[in-house]
Design a protein around this motif. Structure first.
Motif, PDB file in Angstrom:
ATOM      1  N   ALA A   1       6.438  -9.121 -10.362  1.00 43.78           N
ATOM      2  CA  ALA A   1       6.923 -10.196  -9.526  1.00 43.78           C
ATOM      3  C   ALA A   1       5.757 -10.913  -8.656  1.00 43.78           C
ATOM      4  CB  ALA A   1       7.871  -9.603  -8.436  1.00 43.78           C
ATOM      5  N   GLY A   2       4.631 -10.273  -9.085  1.00 49.66           N
ATOM      6  CA  GLY A   2       3.418 -11.044  -8.615  1.00 49.66           C
ATOM      7  C   GLY A   2       2.776 -10.168  -7.296  1.00 49.66           C
ATOM      8  N   ALA A   3       3.337  -9.091  -7.051  1.00 49.66           N
ATOM      9  CA  ALA A   3       2.602  -8.339  -5.969  1.00 49.66           C
ATOM     10  C   ALA A   3       1.429  -7.314  -6.185  1.00 49.66           C
ATOM     11  CB  ALA A   3       3.434  -7.318  -5.136  1.00 49.66           C
ATOM     12  N   VAL A   4       0.727  -7.120  -5.283  1.00 50.39           N
ATOM     13  CA  VAL A   4      -0.513  -5.865  -5.711  1.00 50.39           C
ATOM     14  C   VAL A   4      -0.101  -4.820  -5.095  1.00 50.39           C
ATOM     15  CG1 VAL A   4      -2.781  -5.576  -4.997  1.00 50.39           C
ATOM     16  CG2 VAL A   4      -2.096  -7.985  -5.492  1.00 50.39           C
ATOM     17  N   VAL A   5       0.261  -3.915  -6.080  1.00 42.11           N
ATOM     18  CA  VAL A   5       0.481  -2.564  -5.642  1.00 42.11           C
ATOM     19  C   VAL A   5      -0.605  -1.917  -5.734  1.00 42.11           C
ATOM     20  CG1 VAL A   5       1.777  -0.486  -6.377  1.00 42.11           C
ATOM     21  CG2 VAL A   5       2.910  -2.702  -6.911  1.00 42.11           C
ATOM     22  N   LEU A   6      -0.979  -1.154  -4.265  1.00 42.04           N
ATOM     23  CA  LEU A   6      -2.168  -0.676  -3.906  1.00 42.04           C
ATOM     24  C   LEU A   6      -1.948   0.733  -3.450  1.00 42.04           C
ATOM     25  CD1 LEU A   6      -5.114  -2.572  -2.275  1.00 42.04           C
ATOM     26  CD2 LEU A   6      -4.496  -0.118  -1.739  1.00 42.04           C
ATOM     27  N   PRO A   7      -1.984   1.959  -4.236  1.00 42.10           N
ATOM     28  CA  PRO A   7      -1.912   3.231  -3.851  1.00 42.10           C
ATOM     29  C   PRO A   7      -2.929   3.393  -2.562  1.00 42.10           C
ATOM     30  CG  PRO A   7      -1.638   3.172  -6.120  1.00 42.10           C
ATOM     31  CD  PRO A   7      -2.240   2.149  -5.763  1.00 42.10           C
TER      32      PRO A   7
ATOM     33  N   ALA B   1       0.766  -1.244   0.043  1.00 45.88           N
ATOM     34  CA  ALA B   1       0.109  -0.156  -0.165  1.00 45.88           C
ATOM     35  C   ALA B   1       0.761   1.170   0.038  1.00 45.88           C
ATOM     36  CB  ALA B   1      -0.940   0.018   1.257  1.00 45.88           C
ATOM     37  N   VAL B   2       1.428   1.664  -1.301  1.00 43.17           N
ATOM     38  CA  VAL B   2       2.116   2.884  -1.314  1.00 43.17           C
ATOM     39  C   VAL B   2       1.504   4.159  -0.613  1.00 43.17           C
ATOM     40  CG1 VAL B   2       3.631   4.087  -2.863  1.00 43.17           C
ATOM     41  CG2 VAL B   2       3.191   1.742  -3.304  1.00 43.17           C
ATOM     42  N   ARG B   3       2.096   4.776  -0.030  1.00 38.61           N
ATOM     43  CA  ARG B   3       1.625   6.071   0.444  1.00 38.61           C
ATOM     44  C   ARG B   3       2.605   7.268   0.206  1.00 38.61           C
ATOM     45  NH1 ARG B   3       0.703  10.765   1.133  1.00 38.61           N
ATOM     46  NH2 ARG B   3       2.570  10.821   2.319  1.00 38.61           N
ATOM     47  N   GLU B   4       2.823   7.718  -0.788  1.00 38.07           N
ATOM     48  CA  GLU B   4       3.525   8.895  -1.437  1.00 38.07           C
ATOM     49  C   GLU B   4       3.265   9.452  -2.551  1.00 38.07           C
ATOM     50  OE1 GLU B   4       6.319  10.589   0.255  1.00 38.07           O
ATOM     51  OE2 GLU B   4       7.295   8.575   0.405  1.00 38.07           O
ATOM     52  N   THR B   5       3.525  10.966  -2.464  1.00 40.25           N
ATOM     53  CA  THR B   5       3.060  11.769  -3.862  1.00 40.25           C
ATOM     54  C   THR B   5       3.807  12.753  -3.815  1.00 40.25           C
ATOM     55  OG1 THR B   5       1.336  12.577  -4.882  1.00 40.25           O
ATOM     56  CG2 THR B   5       1.072  13.015  -2.499  1.00 40.25           C
ATOM     57  N   PRO B   6       4.560  13.523  -4.908  1.00 36.66           N
ATOM     58  CA  PRO B   6       4.333  12.666  -6.210  1.00 36.66           C
ATOM     59  C   PRO B   6       5.179  11.581  -6.269  1.00 36.66           C
ATOM     60  CG  PRO B   6       5.585  14.692  -6.430  1.00 36.66           C
ATOM     61  CD  PRO B   6       4.998  14.658  -4.979  1.00 36.66           C
ATOM     62  N   LEU B   7       5.051  10.898  -7.344  1.00 41.50           N
ATOM     63  CA  LEU B   7       6.080   9.658  -7.526  1.00 41.50           C
ATOM     64  C   LEU B   7       6.973   9.924  -8.445  1.00 41.50           C
ATOM     65  CD1 LEU B   7       3.262   6.805  -7.385  1.00 41.50           C
ATOM     66  CD2 LEU B   7       4.892   7.347  -5.553  1.00 41.50           C
ATOM     67  N   ASN B   8       8.375   9.694  -8.561  1.00 43.60           N
ATOM     68  CA  ASN B   8       9.114   9.838  -9.507  1.00 43.60           C
ATOM     69  C   ASN B   8       9.369   8.755 -10.474  1.00 43.60           C
ATOM     70  OD1 ASN B   8      11.059   8.074  -8.286  1.00 43.60           O
ATOM     71  ND2 ASN B   8      12.019   9.868  -7.225  1.00 43.60           N
ATOM     72  N   GLY B   9      10.103   8.867 -11.481  1.00 37.49           N
ATOM     73  CA  GLY B   9      10.238   7.727 -12.318  1.00 37.49           C
ATOM     74  C   GLY B   9      10.919   6.405 -11.697  1.00 37.49           C
ATOM     75  N   GLN B  10      11.970   6.678 -10.911  1.00 39.85           N
ATOM     76  CA  GLN B  10      12.423   5.579 -10.357  1.00 39.85           C
ATOM     77  C   GLN B  10      11.588   4.612  -9.457  1.00 39.85           C
ATOM     78  OE1 GLN B  10      15.848   4.970 -11.463  1.00 39.85           O
ATOM     79  NE2 GLN B  10      15.267   2.890 -10.539  1.00 39.85           N
ATOM     80  N   THR B  11      10.861   5.268  -8.693  1.00 32.96           N
ATOM     81  CA  THR B  11       9.839   4.687  -7.911  1.00 32.96           C
ATOM     82  C   THR B  11       8.868   4.170  -8.842  1.00 32.96           C
ATOM     83  OG1 THR B  11       9.982   6.059  -5.976  1.00 32.96           O
ATOM     84  CG2 THR B  11       8.109   5.020  -6.155  1.00 32.96           C
ATOM     85  N   LEU B  12       8.316   4.578  -9.709  1.00 37.37           N
ATOM     86  CA  LEU B  12       7.137   4.011 -10.795  1.00 37.37           C
ATOM     87  C   LEU B  12       8.071   2.617 -11.275  1.00 37.37           C
ATOM     88  CD1 LEU B  12       6.027   7.185 -12.372  1.00 37.37           C
ATOM     89  CD2 LEU B  12       4.724   5.651 -10.816  1.00 37.37           C
ATOM     90  N   LYS B  13       9.102   2.603 -11.573  1.00 39.62           N
ATOM     91  CA  LYS B  13       9.844   1.619 -12.103  1.00 39.62           C
ATOM     92  C   LYS B  13       9.931   0.303 -11.010  1.00 39.62           C
ATOM     93  CE  LYS B  13      12.815   4.098 -15.394  1.00 39.62           C
ATOM     94  NZ  LYS B  13      14.284   4.305 -15.664  1.00 39.62           N
ATOM     95  N   HIS B  14      10.120   0.784  -9.810  1.00 39.01           N
ATOM     96  CA  HIS B  14      10.148  -0.195  -8.660  1.00 39.01           C
ATOM     97  C   HIS B  14       8.774  -0.736  -8.515  1.00 39.01           C
ATOM     98  CE1 HIS B  14      13.873   1.868  -6.807  1.00 39.01           C
ATOM     99  NE2 HIS B  14      14.291   1.071  -7.907  1.00 39.01           N
ATOM    100  N   MET B  15       7.597   0.018  -8.712  1.00 41.98           N
ATOM    101  CA  MET B  15       6.300  -0.509  -8.481  1.00 41.98           C
ATOM    102  C   MET B  15       6.090  -1.358  -9.772  1.00 41.98           C
ATOM    103  SD  MET B  15       4.635   3.173  -7.231  1.00 41.98           S
ATOM    104  CE  MET B  15       3.009   2.676  -7.562  1.00 41.98           C
ATOM    105  N   VAL B  16       6.452  -1.250 -10.823  1.00 43.23           N
ATOM    106  CA  VAL B  16       6.098  -2.123 -12.107  1.00 43.23           C
ATOM    107  C   VAL B  16       6.842  -3.531 -11.565  1.00 43.23           C
ATOM    108  CG1 VAL B  16       6.761  -2.494 -14.427  1.00 43.23           C
ATOM    109  CG2 VAL B  16       5.841  -0.347 -13.897  1.00 43.23           C
ATOM    110  N   ALA B  17       8.114  -3.355 -11.092  1.00 43.55           N
ATOM    111  CA  ALA B  17       8.826  -4.424 -10.819  1.00 43.55           C
ATOM    112  C   ALA B  17       8.250  -5.189  -9.818  1.00 43.55           C
ATOM    113  CB  ALA B  17      10.203  -4.255 -10.504  1.00 43.55           C
ATOM    114  N   LEU B  18       7.660  -4.685  -8.803  1.00 40.29           N
ATOM    115  CA  LEU B  18       6.879  -5.506  -7.925  1.00 40.29           C
ATOM    116  C   LEU B  18       5.587  -6.041  -8.471  1.00 40.29           C
ATOM    117  CD1 LEU B  18       6.778  -2.912  -4.818  1.00 40.29           C
ATOM    118  CD2 LEU B  18       7.991  -5.222  -5.004  1.00 40.29           C
ATOM    119  N   ASP B  19       4.786  -5.244  -9.381  1.00 40.60           N
ATOM    120  CA  ASP B  19       3.677  -5.791 -10.059  1.00 40.60           C
ATOM    121  C   ASP B  19       4.156  -7.338 -10.905  1.00 40.60           C
ATOM    122  OD1 ASP B  19       0.794  -5.502 -11.233  1.00 40.60           O
ATOM    123  OD2 ASP B  19       2.090  -5.686 -13.024  1.00 40.60           O
TER     124      ASP B  19
END
Length: 222
Positions: A168-174, A148-166
């Protein structure tokens, strides 16, 4: 205390703002009859102290957790009555803790709130503390992981990390509250996010009004 007869959900609390979200998820799990293993990161203790005035201590975790879970999102103490018999606590620095191994039974892990540092650490497999280690174990064992990501705004590196988690099978839930459920109080907004976390984990709850396809239904309800 988890006596081994029930397989727990592991809840990791990182240092992002949003400790009421974690409290609501914990209350929801316990209300559903689930067993919980709790990991509170060192950074999250500072956030908890700032947002609630509660100092979370390893030696007095039960007392401090009880005060935290009893507190409403508006800061009022003794809003909720929560039993802690089904909670087991693991210090964040204990890399030899039970959940650090894939052989330790667990239903999955919920990281709430998740800071961008926690997201990066899990995505890169750093395992710098128990929270990150357990999240990595959860992924490798193909167990449910909700972040459950709680941060704003999100930079490109964090967005890449979120894609990597997705990937890998995680649910990325802002941690993004919705308003169609008829929220009238800050607790309603917190409970909506907590409810969505529990939905992702397939844990039943009654934390928010679900959409039923009727416009304005929440406005007309009592």
């Amino acid at each position: 205390m988890n006596d081994g007869k029930r397989i727990p959900w592991i809840v990791g609390v990182s240092g992002a703002s949003g400790t009421p979200y974690a409290a609501a998820v914990l209350r929801g799990l316990l209300a559903a009859g689930e067993s919980v293993d709790l990991v509170v990161s060192r950074a999250s203790r500072l956030t908890l102290l700032d947002e609630t005035g509660i100092s979370f201590r390893d030696a007095h975790w039960r007392e401090d957790l009880a005060a935290w879970l009893a507190r409403g999102a508006d800061g009022k103490p003794d809003t909720f009555d929560v039993g802690l018999d089904d909670v087991r606590y693991w210090p964040a620095g204990d890399l030899g803790a039970g959940p650090s191994s894939g052989s330790y039974p667990a239903k999955g892990m919920l990281v709430v709130p998740a800071s961008t540092a926690a997201v990066a650490g899990v995505a890169l497999g750093l395992s710098k503390d128990l929270l990150q280690r357990v999240a990595s174990v959860t992924l490798k064992e193909r167990r449910p992981l909700v972040v459950a990501v709680r941060e704003t705004p999100l930079n490109g590196q964090t967005l890449k990390h979120m894609v990597a988690l997705d990937e890998a099978g995680a649910v990325v839930l802002p941690a993004s509250p919705a308003f169609y459920a008829g929220a009238t109080h800050i607790q309603d907004l917190v409970d909506f996010v907590a409810g969505r976390v529990l939905d992702a984990a397939k844990v039943p709850h009654r934390l928010y009004r679900r959409w039923e396809g009727e416009l304005g239904a929440a406005l007309r309800s009592d």
